[in-house]
Design a protein around this motif. Structure first.
Motif, PDB file in Angstrom:
ATOM      1  N   CYS A  48       0.843  -1.211   0.000  1.00 37.77           N
ATOM      2  CA  CYS A  48       0.000   0.000   0.000  1.00 37.77           C
ATOM      3  C   CYS A  48       0.866   1.244   0.000  1.00 37.77           C
ATOM      4  N   VAL A  49       1.944   1.218   0.756  1.00 39.99           N
ATOM      5  CA  VAL A  49       2.816   2.391   0.868  1.00 39.99           C
ATOM      6  C   VAL A  49       3.423   2.754  -0.481  1.00 39.99           C
ATOM      7  N   VAL A  50       3.815   1.766  -1.278  1.00 36.52           N
ATOM      8  CA  VAL A  50       4.342   2.085  -2.614  1.00 36.52           C
ATOM      9  C   VAL A  50       3.233   2.162  -3.652  1.00 36.52           C
ATOM     10  N   ARG A  51       2.012   2.077  -3.196  1.00 35.66           N
ATOM     11  CA  ARG A  51       0.847   2.166  -4.064  1.00 35.66           C
ATOM     12  C   ARG A  51       0.829   1.102  -5.151  1.00 35.66           C
ATOM     13  N   LEU A  52       1.312  -0.084  -4.812  1.00 37.06           N
ATOM     14  CA  LEU A  52       1.061  -1.219  -5.694  1.00 37.06           C
ATOM     15  C   LEU A  52      -0.394  -1.618  -5.514  1.00 37.06           C
ATOM     16  N   GLU A  53      -0.906  -1.259  -4.320  1.00 34.21           N
ATOM     17  CA  GLU A  53      -2.321  -1.469  -4.043  1.00 34.21           C
ATOM     18  C   GLU A  53      -2.852  -0.201  -3.405  1.00 34.21           C
ATOM     19  N   ARG A  54      -4.169  -0.070  -3.437  1.00 40.10           N
ATOM     20  CA  ARG A  54      -4.770   1.118  -2.849  1.00 40.10           C
ATOM     21  C   ARG A  54      -5.348   0.740  -1.501  1.00 40.10           C
ATOM     22  N   PRO A  55      -4.989   1.461  -0.445  1.00 35.07           N
ATOM     23  CA  PRO A  55      -5.574   1.124   0.854  1.00 35.07           C
ATOM     24  C   PRO A  55      -7.070   1.436   0.867  1.00 35.07           C
ATOM     25  N   ASP A  56      -7.817   0.722   1.702  1.00 36.48           N
ATOM     26  CA  ASP A  56      -9.249   1.002   1.810  1.00 36.48           C
ATOM     27  C   ASP A  56      -9.491   2.297   2.574  1.00 36.48           C
ATOM     28  N   SER A  57      -8.649   2.546   3.573  1.00 40.02           N
ATOM     29  CA  SER A  57      -8.761   3.801   4.319  1.00 40.02           C
ATOM     30  C   SER A  57      -7.420   4.115   4.950  1.00 40.02           C
ATOM     31  N   GLY A  58      -7.295   5.354   5.409  1.00 37.94           N
ATOM     32  CA  GLY A  58      -6.049   5.771   6.036  1.00 37.94           C
ATOM     33  C   GLY A  58      -5.290   6.721   5.129  1.00 37.94           C
ATOM     34  N   GLU A  59      -4.180   7.232   5.641  1.00 39.90           N
ATOM     35  CA  GLU A  59      -3.398   8.209   4.886  1.00 39.90           C
ATOM     36  C   GLU A  59      -1.953   7.769   4.793  1.00 39.90           C
ATOM     37  N   ILE A  60      -1.339   8.115   3.658  1.00 42.06           N
ATOM     38  CA  ILE A  60       0.084   7.853   3.467  1.00 42.06           C
ATOM     39  C   ILE A  60       0.729   9.156   3.046  1.00 42.06           C
ATOM     40  N   TRP A  61       1.583   9.672   3.899  1.00 42.79           N
ATOM     41  CA  TRP A  61       2.237  10.952   3.621  1.00 42.79           C
ATOM     42  C   TRP A  61       3.691  10.721   3.224  1.00 42.79           C
ATOM     43  N   LEU A  62       3.973  11.042   1.957  1.00 42.91           N
ATOM     44  CA  LEU A  62       5.336  10.937   1.446  1.00 42.91           C
ATOM     45  C   LEU A  62       5.893  12.350   1.479  1.00 42.91           C
ATOM     46  N   GLY A  63       6.685  12.650   2.530  1.00 42.50           N
ATOM     47  CA  GLY A  63       7.096  14.039   2.706  1.00 42.50           C
ATOM     48  C   GLY A  63       5.833  14.844   2.953  1.00 42.50           C
ATOM     49  N   GLY A  64       5.575  15.856   2.167  1.00 39.21           N
ATOM     50  CA  GLY A  64       4.396  16.685   2.381  1.00 39.21           C
ATOM     51  C   GLY A  64       3.208  16.316   1.541  1.00 39.21           C
TER      52      GLY A  64
END
Lengths: 271, 276
Positions: free
Chosen positions: A58-74
Motif C-alpha cells: 500500500c505504501v508504494v501504491r502497488l495497491e490502494r488502501p481502503d482507508s487511512g493516509e500515506i504521507w510521502l514528505g508533504g
C-alpha cells in the motif's frame, strides 16, 4: 532533500473465495500508523500473515488502501489516481524478497536498471546506459557485467542489481520487503553494509519488512511489531528488544534470544 | 561401532551444461550417518550442499555425471535400477522440500495428497489410510485433522503447509529424511517450532535426518554432527558443539563468527569486503 514517511490509520481488506458463492473478508491491515523521520529506518516485524507485506504494497501504491493516509514528505498519496501518482512514483521504490521473480531473469542487468528510466522517459539512450553503469559500481558490481543476463548472477549479486534498479530514479524512500531473507549470512552482511552506505550517501529513508529480528536489528533505529493486521508495539529498536511488552513481541524476541543463548552455550560461555 | 545407514564414499558430481564448461559441484565427499542421527550439512549457496542432497535421493539432473558410491543400508544406490530406486524413495528415504507452497499440488486436497504417498508404498485399505492420515496430521501438531485433511493448500497458513509436507515425508516411516533448507523462509518462532517437531519425530521413530542449511544457528541444539561445505568439498566434520567451540578450518571459523553477529549481538557488524 531527505523525505519522511508517515502512515496514519492504514487499513486494507481482501475478499477470498471459499467455495462456490461463499467468500470471507480478511482484514489484512487494520489501523496501521507509524512515522519514519527523513533519513531514518523503521523495521516492520511480524510473523507471516501479520500484514506487513500488505502495508508495504500500500505504501508504494502497488495497491490502494481502503482507508487511512500515506504521507510521502508533504504529499498525501493514498487517494491519488494513476496520472497524479506517476511523477511521485520516482520518490518511493521497492525491493522485493526474491530477485529471480522480481526481475526477468532473461533480461540483461542494463535492461533491468534502465527500465525505470525508460518508463519515466528520463535521458537519452547513452545517458541511461551511463547511469546504469554508475549504479552497478555504486552497488559493488562491475560495469563490465552490464550485458550479462540476470540468471548469470548469484543471488546476492541479483539483489544488488535490484537495489540498483530501485535507485535509478533517485528515490528518497526505499521499501525493502524481506529483501534479505533466503540469502547466505555472509551475503546478508554485505547487503546490510551496502544499504547503510547508500543511506548515508543519499539520505534515504528505509521501511524494512522482515521476519528476522537478528538481521534487521543491525540496520534499524525504529521497530514496529505487527500481528494479525495491527501494530501491537513500536519504539526504538534497543528498547523493544531489551524490554518487549506485548506477547507477540516477546515471542519474536524470545526466538531470536533462543539462538543467541544456544550459541553462547555452544561456545562454552555462561548464558 | 554401529553400522552406518548412509555412507557417501568419494562421491563426486560434475555438471555438463549444454553451453559452458563442466563444473565440479561435489568433490570426493565422504560422509556417514547412522540410524537415528541428525546430521547438519552447512554451506552457502554454491557449496554443493543441494547437490549432495539430490545425490542421496538419486534425483540428480540428467546433465550430471557422478563418481563414487552412495551406500544406503549396504546397497550402492548409484548402481541400482530405477525400479529399485522408486521403491526406496518415499518409503525408506524421503524429502522435505524447501518451499511447501510449490511442493503441494494446489488443486488437490491435503488428505488426498498424503493418501497418494501412502498408496504408493503401503498396503492399507481406505479406512486404514484415513486413520493414518489423521494420525500423521496430529503428530505434526495440526489440531482438527479432519478440517485440514479436507482443505486445499491455499486455505492453510505457511506454517501449516510446512507441517503438512513434513507429515508427507514421515508418512511411510522412512529411515532417512533429507531436508534442504526447510525452515529458511519461515519466521524465527516458526523455525523453532519446526526444529523441535522434527527433532521429536526423529528421536521417537529413530529416523536419521540429513538437514541441509546455510544458517548455522538452526543446527545448535538440534544436529548431533555437522559437515561444513565449501566449493563442493566437505571441509570439516564433527560433533555440533565441537564445530562451534573449536572450529578448525578457516571457513568454519568465519561462519561461526557470522552466527555471532546475527545472534542479536550488541557489537556492530564487521565491515565486509565487496562482492565478487
Amino acid at each position: 532533500m531527505a523525505c519522511s514517511l508517515r502512515v496514519q490509520g492504514l487499513s486494507r481488506q481482501y475478499q477470498t473465495r471459499n467455495g462456490w458463492r461463499k467468500s470471507t473478508t480478511v482484514q489484512a491491515a487494520c489501523g496501521v500508523s507509524f512515522y519514519i523521520p527523513a533519513g531514518k529506518t523503521l523495521a516492520l516485524i511480524g510473523s507471516s500473515g501479520s500484514g506487513k507485506s500488505t502495508v508495504a504494497r500500500c505504501v508504494v501504491r502497488l495497491e490502494r488502501p481502503d482507508s487511512g493516509e500515506i504521507w510521502l514528505g508533504g504529499v498525501e498519496i493514498s487517494r491519488l489516481g494513476a496520472r497524479s501518482l506517476r511523477p511521485l512514483r520516482s520518490r518511493i521504490q521497492m525491493i522485493f524478497q526474491d530477485p529471480t521473480t522480481s526481475m526477468n531473469p532473461r533480461m540483461s542487468a542494463s535492461a533491468i536498471i534502465e527500465e525505470p528510466l525508460l518508463i519515466q522517459q528520463r535521458g537519452t539512450r547513452n545517458e541511461r546506459r551511463e547511469r546504469a553503469a554508475s549504479l552497478m559500481v555504486e552497488v559493488g558490481l562491475s560495469a563490465d557485467w552490464l550485458d550479462r543476463r540476470i540468471n548469470e548472477f548469484s543471488g546476492g549479486q541479483q539483489q544488488r542489481i535490484a537495489i540498483a534498479r530501485a535507485l535509478a530514479l533517485s528515490p528518497k524512500v526505499l521499501v525493502l520487503d524481506e529483501a534479505l531473507s533466503g540469502l547466505d549470512l555472509s551475503t546478508q552482511v554485505q547487503i546490510i553494509q551496502l544499504l547503510k552506505n547508500l543511506q548515508a550517501a543519499h539520505s534515504l529513508t528505509y521501511l524494512l519488512i522482515s521476519h528476522d529480528l537478528g538481521a534487521v536489528a543491525h540496520l534499524t533505529d525504529l521497530l514496529a511489531v505487527m500481528s494479525a493486521g495491527r501494530i501491537v508495539e513500536q519504539g526504538p529498536t534497543k528498547e523493544i528488544i531489551v524490554n518487549p511488552q506485548q506477547p507477540q513481541t516477546q515471542t519474536l524476541v524470545a526466538a531470536a534470544e533462543h539462538f543467541k543463548k544456544a550459541f553462547a552455550r555452544a561456545q562454552g560461555a555462561s548464558a | 561401532m554401529p553400522a552406518s545407514l548412509l555412507q557417501l564414499r568419494n562421491l563426486s558430481v560434475r555438471y555438463f551444461p549444454r553451453n559452458g564448461a563442466p563444473t565440479l559441484a561435489l568433490d570426493a565427499a565422504n560422509l556417514s550417518i547412522v540410524r537415528g542421527e541428525i546430521v547438519g550439512i552447512l554451506g552457502e549457496s554454491g557449496s554443493g550442499k543441494t547437490t549432495l542432497g539430490q545425490a542421496v535421493v538419486t534425483l540428480l539432473p540428467t546433465a550430471a555425471k557422478y563418481d563414487g558410491q552412495v551406500f544406503f543400508d549396504g546397497r550402492d544406490l548409484m548402481v541400482a535400477t530405477e525400479r529399485e530406486l522408486s521403491k526406496i524413495r518415499g518409503r525408506h528415504i524421503s524429502l522435505v522440500p524447501q518451499d511447501p507452497a510449490s511442493a503441494l499440488n494446489p488443486v488437490m486436497r491435503i488428505g488426498t495428497q498424503i493418501a497418494e504417498v501412502l498408496r504408493a508404498h503401503e498396503a492399507l485399505d481406505r479406512k486404514g489410510r484415513i486413520q493414518r492420515i489423521h494420525e500423521l496430521l496430529a503428530e505434526v501438531g495440526l489440531d482438527d485433522p479432519e478440517r485440514i485433511g479436507s482443505s486445499y493448500p491455499h486455505q492453510l497458513s505457511g506454517g501449516q503447509r510446512q507441517r503438512v509436507v513434513i507429515a508427507m515425508a514421515i508418512a511411510c516411516r522412512p529411515q532417512l529424511i533429507i531436508a534442504d533448507e526447510p525452515v529458511s523462509k519461515l519466521d524465527l518462532p516458526l523455525q523453532l517450532q519446526v526444529l523441535e517437531l522434527m527433532s521429536g519425530i526423529a528421536r521417537k521413530h529413530c529416523m536419521a535426518l540429513l538437514w541441509i542449511t546455510h544458517d548455522p544457528a538452526t543446527l545448535l541444539g538440534f544436529a548431533d554432527r555437522i559437515g561444513v561445505m565449501q566449493a563442493g568439498q566437505i571441509v570439516e566434520q564433527g560433533p555440533t558443539e565441537q564445530i562451534f567451540r573449536h572450529p578448525q578450518h578457516p571457513y568454519t571459523q568465519a561462519l561461526v563468527g557470522l552466527t555471532q553477529e546475527f545472534a542479536l549481538s550488541e557489537r556492530p557488524l564487521v565491515n565486509a569486503h565487496h562482492a565478487n
